[in-house]
Design an enzyme around this catalytic site. Sequence first.
Site, PDB file in Angstrom:
ATOM      1  N   THR A 126      13.912 -13.757  18.664  1.00 17.46           N
ATOM      2  CA  THR A 126      13.476 -12.362  18.621  1.00 17.46           C
ATOM      3  C   THR A 126      13.499 -11.664  19.976  1.00 17.46           C
ATOM      4  OG1 THR A 126      11.480 -11.017  18.358  1.00 17.46           O
ATOM      5  CG2 THR A 126      11.114 -13.336  18.701  1.00 17.46           C
ATOM      6  N   GLU A 128      11.218  -9.918  20.937  1.00 14.81           N
ATOM      7  CA  GLU A 128       9.847  -9.998  21.446  1.00 14.81           C
ATOM      8  C   GLU A 128       9.766 -10.999  22.611  1.00 14.81           C
ATOM      9  OE1 GLU A 128       7.276  -8.074  20.424  1.00 14.81           O
ATOM     10  OE2 GLU A 128       5.611  -9.150  21.363  1.00 14.81           O
ATOM     11  N   TYR A 150       2.770 -14.679  19.721  1.00 12.22           N
ATOM     12  CA  TYR A 150       3.967 -14.733  18.873  1.00 12.22           C
ATOM     13  C   TYR A 150       5.215 -14.909  19.746  1.00 12.22           C
ATOM     14  CZ  TYR A 150       7.878 -12.908  16.100  1.00 12.22           C
ATOM     15  OH  TYR A 150       9.092 -12.741  15.483  1.00 12.22           O
ATOM     16  N   LYS A 154       7.850 -18.117  19.968  1.00 14.45           N
ATOM     17  CA  LYS A 154       9.276 -17.974  19.638  1.00 14.45           C
ATOM     18  C   LYS A 154      10.175 -18.446  20.789  1.00 14.45           C
ATOM     19  CE  LYS A 154       9.723 -16.197  15.426  1.00 14.45           C
ATOM     20  NZ  LYS A 154      10.693 -16.603  14.415  1.00 14.45           N
TER      21      LYS A 154
END
Length: 338
Positions: A126, A128, A150, A154
């Site tokens: 991601t 992110e 999160y 990841k």
Amino acid sequence: MTSKAFITGITGQDGAYLAKLLLEKGYHVHGGVRRISHQETLRLEKLGILQDVRLSEFDLSEMNNITRLIRDNPVDEFYNLAAQSFVGSSWDQPIYAGDVNGLGVVRILDSLRTYHPETRFYQASTSEMFGLVQEVPQRETTRFYPRSPYGVSKVYGHYITTNYRESFGMHASSGILFNHESPLRGQEFVTRKITMALAKIARGSAQPLILGNLEAQRDWGFAGDYVEGMWRMLQQEEANNYVLATGVTTPIRDFVRFAAECLGMELEFDGEGVNEIAINKKTGQKVVEVSEQFFRPAEVDLLIGDASKAQAELGWKATVEIRELAEMMAKSDYDDLR
Ligand code: NAP
Ligand code: GDD
């Protein structure tokens, strides 16, 4: 011979679109679903494919469950899309996020390595992970600086995928996907929260849309395009990591404007920070408010991706621009409320 694929997170937005794409390509599609009190298969039903996929119980936190499933069900392609995917919740459940999004990936990879190392593997990484961005636009080589539990989880999933490719020669690819949305997007994510609330207002609700940070900017594309990119990654001779993005970034405030416009509302924003509001110019109705409640402990202010590697090597390009996406989602919510 018919190709077989397994999709974790098949009940999610991307899982449902990917399942549809693979069925259209003639695959046997097998998906993992969590054992919860009710089975959430609404997205598969909406796409009209629930009867065409096989579902098995699957939880990323349960090693033996994963091992048995992989051992007994050899597939050509394995797509790991399951995750605790809502960034906002990851501060409340940081250990769960790490377990599922990080360690969950190595549970799969190690089971594949043991039983079916020839299976091609896709990991849902991601944008992110770029967090506090170290380069604009962000590409495969940009340094990660995650800003949420999160994002941190990841990064582990991303590196362990690369590591299993390099250590064991597995065909393991990681797609660094920028935000992608659709009418099937979960209602906790900002785009769908916006289109759903505005559709209700357009149908007569007096309840304003309450948002958090309107300054953040995201590179938003259409989920249907992005699952095509996932599939293309696994068709390459060599596995690799690829960014998928549109290359266009939009502030949250503008997404609100675009969605409102296609529902016949022109908005006027006024004020700053938590005092900002938006009014429907024609009716004077307050449509948007801001609340501290939806701000995050640390924010990702700007995401904009450079997908030129995916374009050159996969022939992939996003096809839906931001206004079209806002319109697709707002109209779908408006029609569903009828
Ligand atoms: P989503 O709609 O939230 O779907 C997540 C899926 O994961 C759901 O099927 C969910 O099952 C399943 N899941 C959650 N925890 C699980 C667990 N412990 N064991 C097994 N399954 C579990 O997410 P999405 O938007 O489709 O995203 C797909 C993947 O891409 C995720 O890994 C996400 O982090 C990543 N990603 C998404 C975007 C994006 O913009 N959409 C961008 C980059 C990366 P339930 O139905 O039971 O909840
Ligand atoms: N959810 C939400 N709700 N976000 C809001 C709100 C609100 O009321 N108000 C402002 N925002 C801002 C968030 O602070 C964030 O900056 C931005 O809107 C987008 O939030 P989300 O839609 O929740 O998505 P995300 O960017 O945090 O995460 C999504 O994209 C990632 C890829 O960059 C998810 O799909 C992740 O799973 C994915 O990895």
